[in-house]
Design a protein around this motif. Sequence first.
Motif, mmCIF file in Angstrom:
data_model
loop_
_atom_site.group_PDB
_atom_site.id
_atom_site.type_symbol
_atom_site.label_atom_id
_atom_site.label_comp_id
_atom_site.label_asym_id
_atom_site.label_seq_id
_atom_site.Cartn_x
_atom_site.Cartn_y
_atom_site.Cartn_z
ATOM 1 N N PRO A 1 0.810 -1.222 0.000
ATOM 2 C CA PRO A 1 0.000 0.000 0.000
ATOM 3 C C PRO A 1 0.846 1.276 0.000
ATOM 4 O O PRO A 1 2.070 1.193 0.102
ATOM 5 N N LEU A 2 0.195 2.421 -0.128
ATOM 6 C CA LEU A 2 0.887 3.704 -0.051
ATOM 7 C C LEU A 2 1.558 3.848 1.310
ATOM 8 O O LEU A 2 1.142 3.233 2.296
ATOM 9 N N ARG A 3 2.618 4.668 1.348
ATOM 10 C CA ARG A 3 3.372 4.869 2.594
ATOM 11 C C ARG A 3 3.373 6.349 2.971
ATOM 12 O O ARG A 3 2.864 7.192 2.247
ATOM 13 N N GLU A 4 4.040 6.665 4.060
ATOM 14 C CA GLU A 4 4.111 8.060 4.486
ATOM 15 C C GLU A 4 5.154 8.851 3.705
ATOM 16 O O GLU A 4 5.179 10.077 3.748
ATOM 17 N N TYR A 5 6.060 8.141 3.043
ATOM 18 C CA TYR A 5 7.139 8.796 2.284
ATOM 19 C C TYR A 5 7.291 8.061 0.956
ATOM 20 O O TYR A 5 6.917 6.887 0.839
ATOM 21 N N SER A 6 7.870 8.748 -0.030
ATOM 22 C CA SER A 6 8.129 8.105 -1.315
ATOM 23 C C SER A 6 9.573 7.644 -1.382
ATOM 24 O O SER A 6 10.469 8.295 -0.847
ATOM 25 N N GLN A 7 9.790 6.535 -2.037
ATOM 26 C CA GLN A 7 11.124 5.917 -2.076
ATOM 27 C C GLN A 7 11.238 5.071 -3.338
ATOM 28 O O GLN A 7 10.307 4.355 -3.694
ATOM 29 N N VAL A 8 12.397 5.140 -3.992
ATOM 30 C CA VAL A 8 12.645 4.348 -5.192
ATOM 31 C C VAL A 8 13.789 3.387 -4.901
ATOM 32 O O VAL A 8 14.859 3.815 -4.475
ATOM 33 N N GLU A 9 13.551 2.096 -5.092
ATOM 34 C CA GLU A 9 14.581 1.084 -4.826
ATOM 35 C C GLU A 9 15.107 0.544 -6.155
ATOM 36 O O GLU A 9 14.368 -0.055 -6.929
ATOM 37 N N LEU A 10 16.407 0.773 -6.385
ATOM 38 C CA LEU A 10 17.035 0.386 -7.645
ATOM 39 C C LEU A 10 18.173 -0.594 -7.396
ATOM 40 O O LEU A 10 18.833 -0.536 -6.356
ATOM 41 N N ALA A 11 18.413 -1.473 -8.372
ATOM 42 C CA ALA A 11 19.653 -2.253 -8.354
ATOM 43 C C ALA A 11 20.776 -1.338 -8.836
ATOM 44 O O ALA A 11 20.525 -0.316 -9.488
#
Lengths: 242, 242
Positions: free
Chosen positions: B99-109
């Motif tokens: 679900p949506l979170r309190e902060y945005s974050q992008v996880e990359l290799a």
Amino acid sequence: MAVTLDRAAVERVVREVLGEFRKGQDAAPPDGAASPLKVNVSARHAHLCPRDFEALFGKGARPTPLRPLYQEGHFAAAESLTIIGPKSRLITGLRILGPLREYSQVELAYTDVVLLGIEKVPVRMSGDIEGTPGVWLMGPAGMLELKRGVIRAAIHAHMSDRDAARFGVADKDIMELVVEGDAPVIFGRVHVRVDPSYKLEVHLDTDEANACHLASASRVSLRPAKGRLNVISDIINKGVRA
Amino acid sequence: MAVTLDRAAVERVVREVLGEFRKGQDAAPPDGAASPLKVNVSARHAHLCPRDFEALFGKGARPTPLRPLYQEGHFAAAESLTIIGPKSRLITGLRILGPLREYSQVELAYTDVVLLGIEKVPVRMSGDIEGTPGVWLMGPAGMLELKRGVIRAAIHAHMSDRDAARFGVADKDIMELVVEGDAPVIFGRVHVRVDPSYKLEVHLDTDEANACHLASASRVSLRPAKGRLNVISDIINKGVRA
């Protein structure tokens, strides 16, 4: 007066200290120690036989050395290819490494294999291409179907007889590569290749280098797979090979 | 009568035997043992806060569950983004996880990081985004500059209090993941995250999974970083998460 440092400042200081640490290791190895260890990253590349090189680049064509590699006589060529996978997916700019060989071979990281959609690419030592998948190659002078020769290169260490003796290993033995840093990894199967002409060098592919975050490693060492405490060579520098 | 087998035939037999071996491990764990270990591969993805999701997908928009993930309540969303790096290089189809979170974050290799040309992406636990680089995101309803939040996710193991007790570890402890197979690797820093709701699961990114050739691993086990012989959980299956 108390000084507070934010995380970025702390990371900067750590990087600077590690930089000094590495420079210190750049000195000649102590007497009796193995040569300084170089770990280079091999991006995807191809080795070609003369016939295949001519089919792709024109009759009589030979590779043009672009820059030397660490091992004597080896070079990245100015020429590159397009590799075409079974689902018409392709990767351009596949570097050719010289000199030419007796057989053609394409070395890919597993990420490349997935992108191209090639099935069942095995982990192999260079030259061991029996039963490996083929692929289409495209050069400025033509297309060529390689019937076999696509591998993921097994991690390997080049070394002289002298370095092998100091590590207590022989040609075809297995060693371990220990990478310390923010993504610590032990690679458990490093194939030893001994030749009097070899300089001590480990080759990782881009997946392996990325998995252990090699660019920010604090220390890398090579040790025989049997004899876990016998750490006798540390990294002094790292670079991208092709 | 002597029977000779070529390498492909031998490999086929080995694969079949290993397949049976894995199926055998699919049974319930013996009494007192930890739960079966699942190792899932997280391809690059984004977590978004409600405000950022609306900026990209439209006012009032909420993510549409596409398929459930292994941890209860988590899902891959139908929505995906385009991520734009600092040199105008981009990756399309970046999956959003809900679900949506309190902060945005992008996880990359790290392979993605190199492709996009983003500098200094640190290895971090999810949510620890202080001082991390930003990036531009593009969705069907608009563009958004994320000021920070690009990380390479640290390897981590979700587990219940019961599994943690059986491994002899606690929340925030470090474990090791041992991958056996044709590209054996020990990952030295697996962060433990304990919550009563968690099912036992390790997340690797695509670089890590490719480096150890997870798809063909013969055995994967998790052990406390201190106490090297305490191997008490083996893989039973593996899958790609997003």
